[in-house]
Design a protein around this motif. Structure first.
Motif, short mmCIF file in Angstrom:
data_model
loop_
_atom_site.label_atom_id
_atom_site.label_comp_id
_atom_site.label_asym_id
_atom_site.label_seq_id
_atom_site.Cartn_x
_atom_site.Cartn_y
_atom_site.Cartn_z
N ALA A 1 1.74 -8.68 -18.57
CA ALA A 1 2.16 -7.95 -17.37
C ALA A 1 2.75 -8.94 -16.38
CB ALA A 1 0.99 -7.21 -16.75
N VAL A 2 4.02 -8.77 -16.04
CA VAL A 2 4.70 -9.80 -15.26
C VAL A 2 5.10 -9.34 -13.86
CG1 VAL A 2 6.99 -9.25 -16.21
CG2 VAL A 2 6.53 -11.55 -15.34
N LEU A 3 5.38 -8.05 -13.66
CA LEU A 3 5.82 -7.56 -12.35
C LEU A 3 5.07 -6.28 -11.98
CD1 LEU A 3 9.72 -7.93 -12.71
CD2 LEU A 3 8.16 -9.50 -11.53
N HIS A 4 4.82 -6.13 -10.70
CA HIS A 4 4.24 -4.92 -10.13
C HIS A 4 2.93 -4.53 -10.79
CE1 HIS A 4 8.81 -3.97 -9.76
NE2 HIS A 4 8.43 -4.86 -8.85
N GLY A 5 2.14 -5.54 -11.18
CA GLY A 5 0.88 -5.27 -11.85
C GLY A 5 -0.09 -4.55 -10.93
N ARG A 6 -0.42 -3.32 -11.26
CA ARG A 6 -1.31 -2.52 -10.41
C ARG A 6 -2.76 -2.87 -10.74
NH1 ARG A 6 -1.09 4.06 -9.66
NH2 ARG A 6 -1.49 4.06 -7.41
N PRO A 7 -3.55 -3.28 -9.74
CA PRO A 7 -4.95 -3.62 -10.01
C PRO A 7 -5.69 -2.45 -10.65
CG PRO A 7 -4.32 -4.35 -7.82
CD PRO A 7 -3.19 -3.50 -8.32
N GLY B 1 9.16 3.20 -8.94
CA GLY B 1 7.71 3.36 -9.06
C GLY B 1 7.31 4.81 -9.09
N ARG B 2 6.03 5.04 -9.34
CA ARG B 2 5.51 6.39 -9.37
C ARG B 2 4.61 6.60 -8.15
NH1 ARG B 2 2.23 7.82 -14.54
NH2 ARG B 2 4.30 7.57 -15.47
N GLY B 3 5.22 7.08 -7.05
CA GLY B 3 4.45 7.30 -5.83
C GLY B 3 4.10 6.00 -5.16
N PRO B 4 3.37 6.03 -4.05
CA PRO B 4 2.96 4.81 -3.36
C PRO B 4 2.13 3.90 -4.28
CG PRO B 4 2.61 6.72 -1.95
CD PRO B 4 2.95 7.24 -3.31
N PHE B 5 2.35 2.59 -4.15
CA PHE B 5 1.64 1.62 -4.99
C PHE B 5 0.12 1.73 -4.79
CE2 PHE B 5 0.13 -2.74 -5.93
CZ PHE B 5 0.59 -2.86 -7.23
N GLY B 6 -0.31 1.86 -3.54
CA GLY B 6 -1.70 2.17 -3.27
C GLY B 6 -2.67 1.02 -3.32
N HIS B 7 -2.21 -0.22 -3.49
CA HIS B 7 -3.07 -1.39 -3.52
C HIS B 7 -2.46 -2.48 -2.65
CE1 HIS B 7 -5.79 0.02 -6.74
NE2 HIS B 7 -4.71 0.67 -7.17
N VAL C 1 0.83 -1.21 0.00
CA VAL C 1 0.00 0.00 0.00
C VAL C 1 0.86 1.26 0.00
CG1 VAL C 1 -1.73 1.33 1.24
CG2 VAL C 1 -1.97 -1.15 1.06
N ASP C 2 1.83 1.32 0.89
CA ASP C 2 2.69 2.49 1.00
C ASP C 2 4.04 2.30 0.33
OD1 ASP C 2 0.79 3.90 2.57
OD2 ASP C 2 1.42 2.77 4.34
N TYR C 3 4.18 1.25 -0.46
CA TYR C 3 5.45 0.94 -1.11
C TYR C 3 5.77 2.00 -2.17
CZ TYR C 3 8.90 -2.05 -3.52
OH TYR C 3 10.04 -2.58 -4.09
N ALA C 4 6.92 2.63 -2.05
CA ALA C 4 7.28 3.73 -2.96
C ALA C 4 8.77 3.72 -3.27
CB ALA C 4 6.87 5.06 -2.36
N ALA D 1 2.69 -9.75 -0.63
CA ALA D 1 3.65 -9.66 0.48
C ALA D 1 2.95 -8.99 1.65
CB ALA D 1 4.88 -8.86 0.07
N VAL D 2 3.05 -9.60 2.82
CA VAL D 2 2.45 -9.02 4.02
C VAL D 2 3.44 -9.09 5.18
CG1 VAL D 2 0.15 -9.80 3.26
CG2 VAL D 2 1.41 -11.14 4.97
N ILE D 3 3.17 -8.27 6.17
CA ILE D 3 3.93 -8.30 7.43
C ILE D 3 2.97 -8.67 8.54
CG2 ILE D 3 5.16 -6.92 9.14
CD1 ILE D 3 6.41 -5.33 6.95
#
Length: 260
Positions: free
Chosen positions: A80-86, A65-71, A58-61, A102-104
C-alpha cells in the motif's frame, strides 16, 4: 489555483512544516512490532489537536476517493503506497510502513511522508525502495530553484527512479500547497526539463517521489481509498514540503536533526 505566498505566510509555513516533521518523528518512534494502525491514527489526532492544528485528511473528499477520508493520517503497509486508510492491523517485524501527514496551522498547510521498516528485519529490496525515493526527493529539491520549471523537478526525480530500474506512475505525484493541501501545479515524478510553470519565490511545493518494485499499475482497496501495487510488490514513498526562495529551495518539513 497556484498561490504565491507572502514572506509572512512562508514564515507560518515553516512553523507548520516543523510541526508535521515533529509529529511524523514521534509516530515513527512509536510504530513498533504489534502497533495497530488505528492507534497511530489516534496518536496523530491527539498530537495535531494539542498543537492547535487540524488534519487535512479528515474531511478530504476528492473525486478519486469514496467519501470523506475520515482519518487523520495515511498509513500504508508493504504494497500500500498512497492514501492508506488506517484499519485494524497490527504491525509485524519487517513491515514496510509509510506515514503520510498533512496539517493546516495558522492558515497554511504542510505535507510530508516517510517510509521505514518496522522491527529488526531489513529486507534488502525494501531498503532499496526507500533509499531510492529519498535520493529522488533530494534530486527534485535541488532542482527547485527560482527560474527553473516544473519539468526540471520532474526530470530530476524521474532520472533517479528510472536509473534504479523502477517503473514510474505519473497519475499521482507532487503538487502545489498553501492555504489548502492540494493545489496546482502538478509535479509528475518524471518529465521533460524546461517545460511547465516557472518557479517563483513564494511558491510552496510538496514533492513526493514514490515507486513500486515491479509495476507502475495501482489497484484500489475495497475501502475506496488505499492504493496498492497491482502485483502485490512492496512500495515506498518520500515527501517534503519546500518553499521556493531567492536563496534557493528550503525544506519546511525536515526533522530537526536534518535542519541546518
Amino acid at each position: 489555483m497556484i498561490e504565491i505566498l507572502h514572506p509572512t505566510e512562508v514564515a507560518r509555513a515553516r512553523d507548520t512544516g516543523a510541526l508535521v516533521a515533529d509529529i511524523l518523528e514521534t509516530l515513527k518512534s512509536r510504530s513498533t512490532v504489534g502497533t495497530n494502525l488505528l492507534d497511530i491514527d489516534r496518536w496523530a489526532k491527539t498530537l495535531i489537536r494539542e498543537a492547535g492544528a487540524r488534519s487535512c485528511y479528515v474531511d478530504y473528499a476528492p473525486s478519486f476517493g469514496r467519501g470523506p477520508f475520515g482519518h487523520h493520517i495515511c498509513t500504508g503497509v508493504n504494497d500500500a503506497v498512497l492514501h492508506g486508510r488506517p484499519h485494524d492491523y497490527s504491525l509485524a517485524d519487517g513491515d514496510l510502513l509509510t506515514l503520510d501527514l498533512a496539517v493546516i496551522h495558522s492558515g497554511v498547510a504542510a505535507d510530508s511522508a516517510i517510509s521505514f521498516l518496522v522491527g529488526d528485519s531489513r529486507p534488502s529490496e525494501s531498503l532499496a525502495l526507500i533509499e531510492t525515493t529519498e535520493r529522488a526527493l533530494s534530486a527534485g529539491i535541488a532542482a527547485a530553484v527560482p527560474g527553473a520549471r516544473i519539468g526540471d523537478i520532474s526530470y530530476a526525480i524521474g532520472s533517479v527512479l528510472g536509473a534504479a530500474g523502477y517503473p514510474i506512475n505519473t497519475e499521482f505525484g507532487g503538487h502545489g500547497i498553501g492555504s489548502t493541501m492540494h493545489q496546482d501545479p502538478h509535479v509528475a515524478n518524471t518529465g521533460r526539463p524546461g517545460r511547465g510553470y516557472m518557479l517563483r519565490p513564494g511558491l510552496l511545493l510538496a514533492l513526493e517521489p514514490w515507486v513500486m518494485a515491479d509495476t507502475a499499475e495501482l489497484i484500489t482497496d475495497a475501502d475506496g481509498w488505499t492504493l496498492r501495487s497491482a502485483t502485490g510488490c512492496r512500495a515506498a514513498h518520500s515527501e517534503h514540503t519546500i518553499a521556493i526562495t531567492d536563496d534557493g529551495p528550503q525544506i519546511l518539513t525536515a526533522p530537526k536533526q536534518l535542519q541546518q
